[in-house]
Scaffold this motif. Structure first.
Motif, PDB file in Angstrom:
ATOM      1  N   ILE A 166       0.924  -1.231   0.004  1.00 13.21           N
ATOM      2  CA  ILE A 166       0.043   0.098   0.041  1.00 13.21           C
ATOM      3  C   ILE A 166       0.750   1.395  -0.077  1.00 13.21           C
ATOM      4  CG2 ILE A 166      -2.028   1.165   1.099  1.00 13.21           C
ATOM      5  CD1 ILE A 166      -2.652  -1.630   0.330  1.00 13.21           C
ATOM      6  N   ARG A 167       0.579   2.064  -0.693  1.00  8.14           N
ATOM      7  CA  ARG A 167       1.432   3.383  -0.895  1.00  8.14           C
ATOM      8  C   ARG A 167       1.212   4.099   0.233  1.00  8.14           C
ATOM      9  NH1 ARG A 167      -2.030   6.128  -5.305  1.00  8.14           N
ATOM     10  NH2 ARG A 167      -3.707   4.784  -4.745  1.00  8.14           N
ATOM     11  N   ARG A 168       2.411   4.658   0.877  1.00  8.54           N
ATOM     12  CA  ARG A 168       2.612   5.229   2.245  1.00  8.54           C
ATOM     13  C   ARG A 168       1.826   6.426   2.243  1.00  8.54           C
ATOM     14  NH1 ARG A 168       9.032   5.099   2.889  1.00  8.54           N
ATOM     15  NH2 ARG A 168       9.600   2.764   3.162  1.00  8.54           N
ATOM     16  N   GLU A 169       1.656   7.308   1.278  1.00  6.69           N
ATOM     17  CA  GLU A 169       1.093   8.597   1.296  1.00  6.69           C
ATOM     18  C   GLU A 169      -0.389   8.444   1.535  1.00  6.69           C
ATOM     19  OE1 GLU A 169       1.666   7.691  -3.167  1.00  6.69           O
ATOM     20  OE2 GLU A 169       2.821   7.406  -1.400  1.00  6.69           O
ATOM     21  N   LEU A 170      -0.931   7.244   1.222  1.00  4.92           N
ATOM     22  CA  LEU A 170      -2.459   6.855   1.373  1.00  4.92           C
ATOM     23  C   LEU A 170      -2.613   7.180   3.163  1.00  4.92           C
ATOM     24  CD1 LEU A 170      -3.527   4.123  -0.686  1.00  4.92           C
ATOM     25  CD2 LEU A 170      -4.020   6.548  -0.897  1.00  4.92           C
ATOM     26  N   PHE A 171      -1.867   6.985   3.844  1.00  6.11           N
ATOM     27  CA  PHE A 171      -1.953   7.013   5.316  1.00  6.11           C
ATOM     28  C   PHE A 171      -1.632   8.462   5.760  1.00  6.11           C
ATOM     29  CE2 PHE A 171      -0.483   2.755   4.470  1.00  6.11           C
ATOM     30  CZ  PHE A 171      -1.560   2.014   5.213  1.00  6.11           C
ATOM     31  N   HIS A 172      -1.630   9.564   4.947  1.00  8.51           N
ATOM     32  CA  HIS A 172      -1.176  10.755   5.424  1.00  8.51           C
ATOM     33  C   HIS A 172      -2.054  11.684   4.494  1.00  8.51           C
ATOM     34  CE1 HIS A 172       2.124   9.037   7.724  1.00  8.51           C
ATOM     35  NE2 HIS A 172       2.383   8.296   6.852  1.00  8.51           N
ATOM     36  N   GLY A 173      -3.303  11.490   4.254  1.00 13.34           N
ATOM     37  CA  GLY A 173      -4.152  12.481   3.539  1.00 13.34           C
ATOM     38  C   GLY A 173      -4.533  13.502   4.304  1.00 13.34           C
ATOM     39  N   ASP A 174      -4.872  14.536   3.834  1.00 14.33           N
ATOM     40  CA  ASP A 174      -5.331  15.852   4.236  1.00 14.33           C
ATOM     41  C   ASP A 174      -6.709  15.967   4.052  1.00 14.33           C
ATOM     42  OD1 ASP A 174      -5.913  18.496   5.150  1.00 14.33           O
ATOM     43  OD2 ASP A 174      -4.098  19.116   4.673  1.00 14.33           O
ATOM     44  N   ALA A 175      -7.745  15.622   4.939  1.00 12.46           N
ATOM     45  CA  ALA A 175      -9.251  15.893   4.800  1.00 12.46           C
ATOM     46  C   ALA A 175      -9.650  17.486   4.354  1.00 12.46           C
ATOM     47  CB  ALA A 175      -9.983  15.319   6.103  1.00 12.46           C
ATOM     48  N   GLU A 176      -9.014  18.106   5.294  1.00 10.05           N
ATOM     49  CA  GLU A 176      -9.567  19.492   5.101  1.00 10.05           C
ATOM     50  C   GLU A 176      -9.094  20.002   3.610  1.00 10.05           C
ATOM     51  OE1 GLU A 176     -11.746  22.606   6.776  1.00 10.05           O
ATOM     52  OE2 GLU A 176     -11.062  20.741   7.937  1.00 10.05           O
ATOM     53  N   LYS A 177      -7.990  19.744   3.105  1.00  8.99           N
ATOM     54  CA  LYS A 177      -7.500  20.017   1.831  1.00  8.99           C
ATOM     55  C   LYS A 177      -8.621  19.341   0.722  1.00  8.99           C
ATOM     56  CE  LYS A 177      -3.263  19.710  -1.009  1.00  8.99           C
ATOM     57  NZ  LYS A 177      -2.075  19.150  -1.145  1.00  8.99           N
ATOM     58  N   SER A 178      -9.207  18.202   1.050  1.00 14.92           N
ATOM     59  CA  SER A 178      -9.889  17.622  -0.194  1.00 14.92           C
ATOM     60  C   SER A 178     -11.299  18.362  -0.006  1.00 14.92           C
ATOM     61  CB  SER A 178     -10.122  16.013   0.363  1.00 14.92           C
ATOM     62  OG  SER A 178     -10.950  15.434  -0.783  1.00 14.92           O
ATOM     63  N   LEU A 179     -11.868  18.698   1.154  1.00 17.84           N
ATOM     64  CA  LEU A 179     -12.914  19.407   1.408  1.00 17.84           C
ATOM     65  C   LEU A 179     -12.925  20.528   0.504  1.00 17.84           C
ATOM     66  CD1 LEU A 179     -15.468  19.276   3.429  1.00 17.84           C
ATOM     67  CD2 LEU A 179     -14.417  21.355   4.399  1.00 17.84           C
ATOM     68  N   HIS A 180     -11.997  21.301   0.465  1.00 18.24           N
ATOM     69  CA  HIS A 180     -12.026  22.569  -0.285  1.00 18.24           C
ATOM     70  C   HIS A 180     -11.978  22.378  -1.843  1.00 18.24           C
ATOM     71  CE1 HIS A 180     -11.908  25.176   3.066  1.00 18.24           C
ATOM     72  NE2 HIS A 180     -10.811  24.617   3.566  1.00 18.24           N
ATOM     73  N   TYR A 181     -11.021  21.280  -2.238  1.00 16.37           N
ATOM     74  CA  TYR A 181     -10.635  20.742  -3.550  1.00 16.37           C
ATOM     75  C   TYR A 181     -12.121  20.273  -4.195  1.00 16.37           C
ATOM     76  CZ  TYR A 181      -8.987  18.096  -7.393  1.00 16.37           C
ATOM     77  OH  TYR A 181      -8.540  17.675  -8.599  1.00 16.37           O
ATOM     78  N   CYS A 182     -12.832  19.549  -3.373  1.00 12.56           N
ATOM     79  CA  CYS A 182     -14.163  19.299  -4.010  1.00 12.56           C
ATOM     80  C   CYS A 182     -15.277  20.187  -3.848  1.00 12.56           C
ATOM     81  CB  CYS A 182     -14.807  17.979  -3.121  1.00 12.56           C
ATOM     82  SG  CYS A 182     -13.496  16.406  -3.198  1.00 12.56           S
ATOM     83  N   GLY A 183     -14.943  21.430  -3.082  1.00  8.98           N
ATOM     84  CA  GLY A 183     -16.172  22.593  -3.002  1.00  8.98           C
ATOM     85  C   GLY A 183     -17.189  22.467  -2.247  1.00  8.98           C
TER      86      GLY A 183
END
Length: 358
Positions: A166-183
């Protein structure tokens, strides 16, 4: 001065035959391996691997089919050409080991490794080995797999249960960043993530969009619908974010998601398990595949990790009922996944690579 270690990686045709290799790369580099990748001339793996700044070598590749197709007469010659090219490349590179994630481009590489007396390790993602890996197994020293059920389909002296990298970066996502990205305006609703595989799923896209108003009453929705599958009529709908695909953004989307709907490709469901995401699996039907996704989904349902809807039973009502039930029982699913002990397998695979290296 210590001799540098070399590894040749191969695999291609779909993202599932490439992303686990990419997940392994940082650990291999940290362990001192010099990586070279062999894929097809213009397969999807070429762009994915070159983005990792890994040397890429293309070879001739043909598909091996179980059904009639006029290309069945020409593709064996492409495979033979690829086999000759792979032998030449391996003799030049002199790697310590070859690691294959499968796909038809990997067959000539693994068989060439055997010819050159270079140990090869195969990783089989699905419960039953695909045709490419069935052929390549004879050239492999070890075969890694994701499911306990797979062991009976493999030579006992070669089979190793490792799970999926499993890609390491998958464990370090930023939910707040995605909230804004998705509008999305706020965190007032849970988030439903829909993933239809690397090319999208027409069946899942249509099913979700038919019940979109009902789903939006309870959820914000991130819909990865595949290339060319955006619905122009739904642009601007508040709480519904549709994208053809996600690359770097997917890590943050996973962090934001409370529930996922997905096909049942082995790598995708292993990511959902590692991230402890309650999920609904809609496996590709047996009519459109060799049935591997159905077996994957049944295994996960049996272990309590997933809720499964067979494609033939997918209706407005079965989808809505599943979403409501899984979300209501989300803590049970999270607890079962977290207690499973099935974690990232990179360390296990790395030890295996070290043990077979020349």
């Amino acid at each position: 001065m210590a001799k540098s270690k070399k590894i040749v990686m191969t695999g291609g045709g779909t993202a599932g035959h490439v992303t686990p290799n990419i997940a392994l790369m940082p650990a291999l580099q940290e362990a001192g391996y010099e990586i070279t990748y062999i894929g097809s001339y213009n397969g999807m793996e070429k762009e994915l691997i070159e983005a990792q700044k890994i040397p890429y070598i293309g070879i001739s590749s043909g598909k091996l089919r179980r059904y009639f197709d006029w290309k069945n007469f020409s593709d064996p010659f492409k495979v033979l050409k690829g086999y000759g090219q792979a032998i030449s490349i391996l003799r030049k590179l002199k790697p310590d080991v070859v690691f294959s994630k499968g796909g038809f481009v990997s067959v000539p590489v693994v068989l060439a490794a055997k010819h050159c007396h270079i140990p090869a390790i195969i990783h089989e993602s699905d419960i039953t080995p695909g045709l490419a890996n069935k052929i390549a197994i004879r050239g492999a020293k070890k075969v890694c797999c994701n499911f306990p059920e797979t062991m009976k389909y493999l030579p006992a002296e070669k089979a190793v249960l490792t799970g999926s990298p499993i890609r390491r970066e998958l464990f370090h996502g930023d939910a707040e960043k995605s909230l804004h990205y998705c509008g999305f305006p706020d965190h007032s609703k849970p988030v439903l993530l829909i993933v239809g595989g690397s090319s999208g799923s027409k069946v899942i896209n249509e099913a979700v969009r038919k019940v979109l108003p009902e789903l939006l009453e309870q959820f914000y929705i991130i819909h990865l619908c595949g290339k060319g599958n955006l619905d122009e009529k739904l642009k601007g709908v508040i709480g519904y974010a549709q994208f053809e695909y996600a690359s770097a953004e997917l890590t943050d989307m996973f962090a934001l998601a409370d529930l996922a709907i997905s096909r049942a490709g082995a790598n995708s469901i292993c990511e959902l398990l590692a991230l402890h995401k309650p999920n609904i699996l809609i496996p590709l039907s047996a009519a459109a595949s060799r049935g591997d996704q159905i077996l994957n989904a049944k295994s996960f349902a049996k272990q309590g990790f997933s809720y499964v809807i067979e494609e033939e039973k997918l209706t407005d009502q079965t989808l809505l009922d599943a979403v409501r039930e899984v979300y209501a029982d989300r803590e049970k699913y999270i607890r079962t996944m977290s207690e499973s002990g099935q974690m990232d397998s990179i360390g296990t695979i790395l030890k295996l690579i070290e043990s077979v290296s020349k």
